[in-house]
Design an enzyme around this catalytic site. Sequence first.
Site, PDB file in Angstrom:
ATOM      1  N   ASP A  84       1.215  -1.360   0.295  1.00 39.34           N
ATOM      2  CA  ASP A  84       0.008  -0.387  -0.053  1.00 39.34           C
ATOM      3  C   ASP A  84       0.796   1.404  -0.242  1.00 39.34           C
ATOM      4  O   ASP A  84       0.648   2.178   0.573  1.00 39.34           O
ATOM      5  CB  ASP A  84      -1.260   0.132   1.079  1.00 39.34           C
ATOM      6  CG  ASP A  84      -1.964   0.467   1.222  1.00 39.34           C
ATOM      7  OD1 ASP A  84      -2.350   1.847   0.038  1.00 39.34           O
ATOM      8  OD2 ASP A  84      -2.543   0.551   2.190  1.00 39.34           O
ATOM      9  N   ARG A  85       1.802   1.576  -1.046  1.00 43.43           N
ATOM     10  CA  ARG A  85       2.637   2.641  -1.075  1.00 43.43           C
ATOM     11  C   ARG A  85       1.680   3.741  -2.137  1.00 43.43           C
ATOM     12  O   ARG A  85       2.828   4.796  -1.243  1.00 43.43           O
ATOM     13  CB  ARG A  85       3.439   2.053  -2.478  1.00 43.43           C
ATOM     14  CG  ARG A  85       4.847   3.084  -2.680  1.00 43.43           C
ATOM     15  CD  ARG A  85       5.635   3.271  -1.352  1.00 43.43           C
ATOM     16  NE  ARG A  85       6.476   4.242  -1.176  1.00 43.43           N
ATOM     17  CZ  ARG A  85       6.672   5.789  -1.380  1.00 43.43           C
ATOM     18  NH1 ARG A  85       5.369   6.081  -1.231  1.00 43.43           N
ATOM     19  NH2 ARG A  85       7.287   6.328  -2.002  1.00 43.43           N
ATOM     20  N   LYS A  86       0.649   3.831  -1.468  1.00 46.16           N
ATOM     21  CA  LYS A  86       0.297   5.072  -2.141  1.00 46.16           C
ATOM     22  C   LYS A  86       1.210   5.578  -2.666  1.00 46.16           C
ATOM     23  O   LYS A  86       1.267   6.921  -2.545  1.00 46.16           O
ATOM     24  CB  LYS A  86      -0.094   5.830  -1.277  1.00 46.16           C
ATOM     25  CG  LYS A  86      -1.608   4.741  -0.726  1.00 46.16           C
ATOM     26  CD  LYS A  86      -2.775   5.838   0.357  1.00 46.16           C
ATOM     27  CE  LYS A  86      -3.605   4.953   0.560  1.00 46.16           C
ATOM     28  NZ  LYS A  86      -3.069   3.594   1.748  1.00 46.16           N
ATOM     29  N   PHE A  87       1.593   5.673  -4.352  1.00 41.60           N
ATOM     30  CA  PHE A  87       2.628   6.117  -5.005  1.00 41.60           C
ATOM     31  C   PHE A  87       1.969   8.065  -5.442  1.00 41.60           C
ATOM     32  O   PHE A  87       0.596   7.707  -5.555  1.00 41.60           O
ATOM     33  CB  PHE A  87       3.325   5.415  -6.234  1.00 41.60           C
ATOM     34  CG  PHE A  87       3.969   4.387  -5.892  1.00 41.60           C
ATOM     35  CD1 PHE A  87       5.319   4.999  -5.854  1.00 41.60           C
ATOM     36  CD2 PHE A  87       3.358   3.485  -6.255  1.00 41.60           C
ATOM     37  CE1 PHE A  87       6.309   3.552  -5.644  1.00 41.60           C
ATOM     38  CE2 PHE A  87       4.246   2.037  -6.264  1.00 41.60           C
ATOM     39  CZ  PHE A  87       5.328   2.304  -5.597  1.00 41.60           C
TER      40      PHE A  87
END
Length: 488
Positions: free
Chosen positions: A313-316
């Site tokens: 869940d890096r939410k780039f």
Amino acid sequence: MDQAKLKKLGLRLFEINAFKFGDFQMKVGINSPVYFDLRVIVSYPDVMDTIADLLTEFIKTMKVDTGVHLCGVPYTALPIATLISVKANQPMLIRRKETKNYGTKKLIEGKFSAGDKCLIIEDVVTSGSSILDTVNDLRSEGLVVTDAIVVVDREQGGAKNTEEKGVKMHSLFTLSYLLNTLLEAGRIEEKTVQSVARYIESAQIRSDGSFIKQDVKVVNSLNRLGMTFETRAAFAVCPIARELMKLIASKKTTLCLAADLSTSDEILNLVEKAGPYICILKTHADIVDDYSEAFIKSLQSLAEKHNFMIMEDRKFADIGSTVALQYSNGPFRIADWADLVTVHSLPGQGILKGLRMVLNNCTQPKGAFLLAEMSSQGNLVSPQYSAATIKMATETDAEFVAGIVCQSPGLVTFPGLLQLTPGVKIEQGVDELDQQYSTPEYVVSEKGADICVVGRGILNSKNPEHTAKLYRDRLWEAYCVRILKYDV
Ligand code: S5P
């Protein structure tokens, strides 16, 4: 007409997304299970060439006089008409769409005399109103129009409506022909064919856009919310979304566990217990104090053992070139191990291009979930931003986008995309940092969630294994109820 060539073109049009199946909002008011957008063909010279070839052949069979003008209905049919004009050696005219704003400009461009004949070229016909608009302008300049050639007839009344105004419509494809071609080739199921056929039968339209049948109400059986994951798998454009749908259907779980714990031992212990009940394990690699390659290896073997996918869940949220580095490099080397990642749509299409660049030589299917909405109270996302995110997900990088992270049921209409929804807990409410929770049943039936993210609802329970099973059961039951509710 060369049927083999025609069928091949039909399949190719499907392949390049010139038409798709789902639940689409149409100008005419009710949603359609099929959507055509032939504007994309300009990006595929082979398709343009074949269409022009087949239409040219068509014109030959009609024994059109050499002096007859061709006129494409703006805009999609313009380049098609241009190609045919050159191939068939017929002169062309261009009808302006925006004369009103130009004042003195002519309505019809090109060399012609009153009494000349003109043949209309159009891409997709629903009611035939666009053809008739063009015909009216041509006729007002003294041109004689008796025939129109179209690529696709949606069979919703266009042929009859134009005939009534003295224009005979000749189509390369009817929608039924395309459906049968796809069915024969195993690209769609019988159910899809029937669903579209039901719609076409009910939704016959007059040239003014009104329905012939009063109170037409077609229950669209291609509505994502009423479809099983097995059926939806065939609609997925993104290969990993297809795999995930099959995994969900066979394992009978839509639970995504948010393993937001800060040591690798805690996470591995939890996953060993909850693994049998989840379809996705969601990680935040940057909160693990003792993050290591060994930890990732252990997670991967648990994923193998219990059959789930791993989502980082890096939410780039940066520009393409930066996210490419964040995905492939640094201490986490996310691209090496995460099946799925979360991505903000904020920077625009470039962020997806950047991430995909990293995967150029990767043989494993990998995908992204785009955030269209957030679960936290007071977040700054607007309805326009969410709608633009969906557009981004279904455009050029559709093969990479497995789904959407969102909170509302109306955003994801395409059955090939998955909706992932966080903010799920047995007890609804808001935490002290503005996270909002709804119950499993509410999230599935009212918010339209396909996959539900549960973190602290499981992590803080006395018996995480038992609680994970409870969430799995309640979510699966809610999904089964939802399917039945929409069943037609
Ligand atoms: O809008 C969002 C998007 C996400 S991915 N809201 C969220 O809460 N998340 C994530 O879901 C969040 O980062 C966390 O990992 C999880 C929710 O955890 P919970 O403990 O509140 O269930």
